[in-house]
Motif scaffolding. Structure first.
Motif, mmCIF file in Angstrom:
data_model
loop_
_atom_site.group_PDB
_atom_site.id
_atom_site.type_symbol
_atom_site.label_atom_id
_atom_site.label_comp_id
_atom_site.label_asym_id
_atom_site.label_seq_id
_atom_site.Cartn_x
_atom_site.Cartn_y
_atom_site.Cartn_z
ATOM 1 N N TYR A 1 0.938 -0.985 0.237
ATOM 2 C CA TYR A 1 -0.263 -0.453 0.309
ATOM 3 C C TYR A 1 1.042 1.180 -0.265
ATOM 4 O O TYR A 1 1.957 1.344 0.634
ATOM 5 C CB TYR A 1 -0.913 0.159 1.207
ATOM 6 C CG TYR A 1 -2.218 -1.040 1.464
ATOM 7 C CD1 TYR A 1 -2.971 -1.135 0.583
ATOM 8 C CD2 TYR A 1 -1.338 -2.358 1.987
ATOM 9 C CE1 TYR A 1 -3.590 -2.153 0.878
ATOM 10 C CE2 TYR A 1 -2.514 -3.807 2.097
ATOM 11 C CZ TYR A 1 -2.982 -3.405 1.162
ATOM 12 O OH TYR A 1 -4.228 -4.928 1.225
ATOM 13 N N SER B 1 -2.214 -2.669 8.909
ATOM 14 C CA SER B 1 -3.178 -3.187 10.063
ATOM 15 C C SER B 1 -3.074 -2.162 11.002
ATOM 16 O O SER B 1 -3.416 -1.985 11.672
ATOM 17 C CB SER B 1 -2.956 -4.854 10.045
ATOM 18 O OG SER B 1 -3.851 -4.979 11.138
ATOM 19 N N TYR C 1 -3.923 1.126 10.495
ATOM 20 C CA TYR C 1 -4.885 1.217 10.355
ATOM 21 C C TYR C 1 -6.025 1.259 12.478
ATOM 22 O O TYR C 1 -6.355 2.450 13.145
ATOM 23 C CB TYR C 1 -5.951 0.118 10.131
ATOM 24 C CG TYR C 1 -7.364 0.462 10.215
ATOM 25 C CD1 TYR C 1 -8.408 1.022 9.459
ATOM 26 C CD2 TYR C 1 -8.383 -0.762 10.958
ATOM 27 C CE1 TYR C 1 -9.616 1.590 10.112
ATOM 28 C CE2 TYR C 1 -9.712 -0.416 11.859
ATOM 29 C CZ TYR C 1 -10.076 -0.027 10.472
ATOM 30 O OH TYR C 1 -11.291 0.314 11.363
ATOM 31 N N SER D 1 -7.569 4.883 13.987
ATOM 32 C CA SER D 1 -8.347 4.528 14.482
ATOM 33 C C SER D 1 -9.227 5.030 16.372
ATOM 34 O O SER D 1 -9.622 5.246 16.311
ATOM 35 C CB SER D 1 -9.503 3.109 14.233
ATOM 36 O OG SER D 1 -9.381 3.225 12.904
ATOM 37 N N SER E 1 -10.409 10.702 5.953
ATOM 38 C CA SER E 1 -10.372 10.089 4.524
ATOM 39 C C SER E 1 -9.688 8.664 4.423
ATOM 40 O O SER E 1 -10.141 7.934 3.779
ATOM 41 C CB SER E 1 -9.918 11.134 3.623
ATOM 42 O OG SER E 1 -10.728 11.666 3.323
ATOM 43 N N GLY F 1 -11.308 6.010 6.263
ATOM 44 C CA GLY F 1 -12.268 5.461 5.498
ATOM 45 C C GLY F 1 -11.776 4.425 5.000
ATOM 46 O O GLY F 1 -12.590 3.390 4.383
ATOM 47 N N ILE F 2 -10.831 5.004 4.003
ATOM 48 C CA ILE F 2 -9.891 3.581 2.631
ATOM 49 C C ILE F 2 -9.603 2.622 3.884
ATOM 50 O O ILE F 2 -9.659 1.799 3.502
ATOM 51 C CB ILE F 2 -8.869 4.704 1.720
ATOM 52 C CG1 ILE F 2 -9.779 5.618 1.519
ATOM 53 C CG2 ILE F 2 -7.935 3.628 1.393
ATOM 54 C CD1 ILE F 2 -8.049 6.247 1.054
ATOM 55 N N GLU G 1 -10.659 1.635 6.217
ATOM 56 C CA GLU G 1 -11.156 0.650 6.346
ATOM 57 C C GLU G 1 -12.184 -0.736 5.708
ATOM 58 O O GLU G 1 -12.868 -1.935 5.880
ATOM 59 C CB GLU G 1 -13.073 1.380 6.978
ATOM 60 C CG GLU G 1 -12.653 2.294 8.960
ATOM 61 C CD GLU G 1 -14.021 2.936 8.807
ATOM 62 O OE1 GLU G 1 -13.970 3.239 9.810
ATOM 63 O OE2 GLU G 1 -14.404 3.179 8.072
ATOM 64 N N ASN G 2 -11.357 0.045 5.202
ATOM 65 C CA ASN G 2 -12.407 -0.832 3.355
ATOM 66 C C ASN G 2 -10.888 -1.710 2.534
ATOM 67 O O ASN G 2 -11.923 -2.612 1.811
ATOM 68 C CB ASN G 2 -12.534 0.012 2.709
ATOM 69 C CG ASN G 2 -14.427 0.780 2.425
ATOM 70 O OD1 ASN G 2 -15.188 -0.043 2.986
ATOM 71 N ND2 ASN G 2 -13.950 1.481 2.356
ATOM 72 N N LEU G 3 -10.470 -1.682 3.044
ATOM 73 C CA LEU G 3 -9.670 -3.394 2.734
ATOM 74 C C LEU G 3 -9.546 -4.033 3.814
ATOM 75 O O LEU G 3 -9.976 -4.498 4.663
ATOM 76 C CB LEU G 3 -7.527 -2.254 2.844
ATOM 77 C CG LEU G 3 -7.737 -0.799 1.934
ATOM 78 C CD1 LEU G 3 -5.709 -0.843 3.017
ATOM 79 C CD2 LEU G 3 -7.571 -1.326 0.783
ATOM 80 N N ASP G 4 -9.368 -5.515 2.775
ATOM 81 C CA ASP G 4 -9.275 -7.071 3.119
ATOM 82 C C ASP G 4 -7.910 -7.278 4.247
ATOM 83 O O ASP G 4 -7.226 -7.625 3.402
ATOM 84 C CB ASP G 4 -9.742 -7.832 2.291
ATOM 85 C CG ASP G 4 -9.812 -8.855 3.089
ATOM 86 O OD1 ASP G 4 -10.292 -8.928 3.889
ATOM 87 O OD2 ASP G 4 -9.619 -9.681 1.635
#
Length: 124
Positions: free
Chosen positions: A3, A27, A30, A34, A114, A117-118, A120-123
């Motif tokens: 990433y 990870s 994030y 958070s 932002s 938010g990005i 949060e949507n990653l696997d």
């Protein structure tokens, strides 16, 4: 898979300063972003004279990884740093003694929101 968090020119043909993260670092990033609650800091942990400016490191949210290059340990981290234009979220590598740093990128709170938010949507 990697990433990449960096600035680009207007047509996305030239990359500028930034960092690349693996899954584990992403990870950890994030989780740190958070859980962090923005606050005011009165005194920095480190003040580093960088020549034209002084970097004031107020808080280290997370050390994402470390590596050793020519017997020097570099920590990839996200911190709250003021480079002379107010505290921002700072992503870069620092030596353990904060004598040197790599090129990095600074984000404001809206950009961090932002980014969260990005992420949060990653696997991850």
């Amino acid at each position: 898979k990697r990433y990449d968090l960096r600035a680009w020119n207007d047509d996305y043909t030239v990359p500028f300063k930034g960092l690349t993260f693996n899954d584990e670092e992403t990870s950890t990033l994030y989780e740190a972003l958070s859980e962090y609650v923005p606050r005011q800091y009165s005194s920095p942990l480190h003040v580093i004279d960088m020549g034209k400016t002084k970097a004031k490191v107020y808080y280290v949210l997370s050390e994402l990884s470390s590596s050793t290059v020519k017997d020097v340990v570099w920590n990839k981290q996200v911190s709250i740093v003021d480079w002379g234009y107010g505290p921002k979220y700072d992503f870069r590598k620092w030596t353990e003694d904060y004598e040197k740093c790599s090129k990095g990128i600074c984000l404001n709170q809206n950009e961090i929101d932002s980014l969260i938010g990005i992420l949060e949507n990653l696997d991850l």
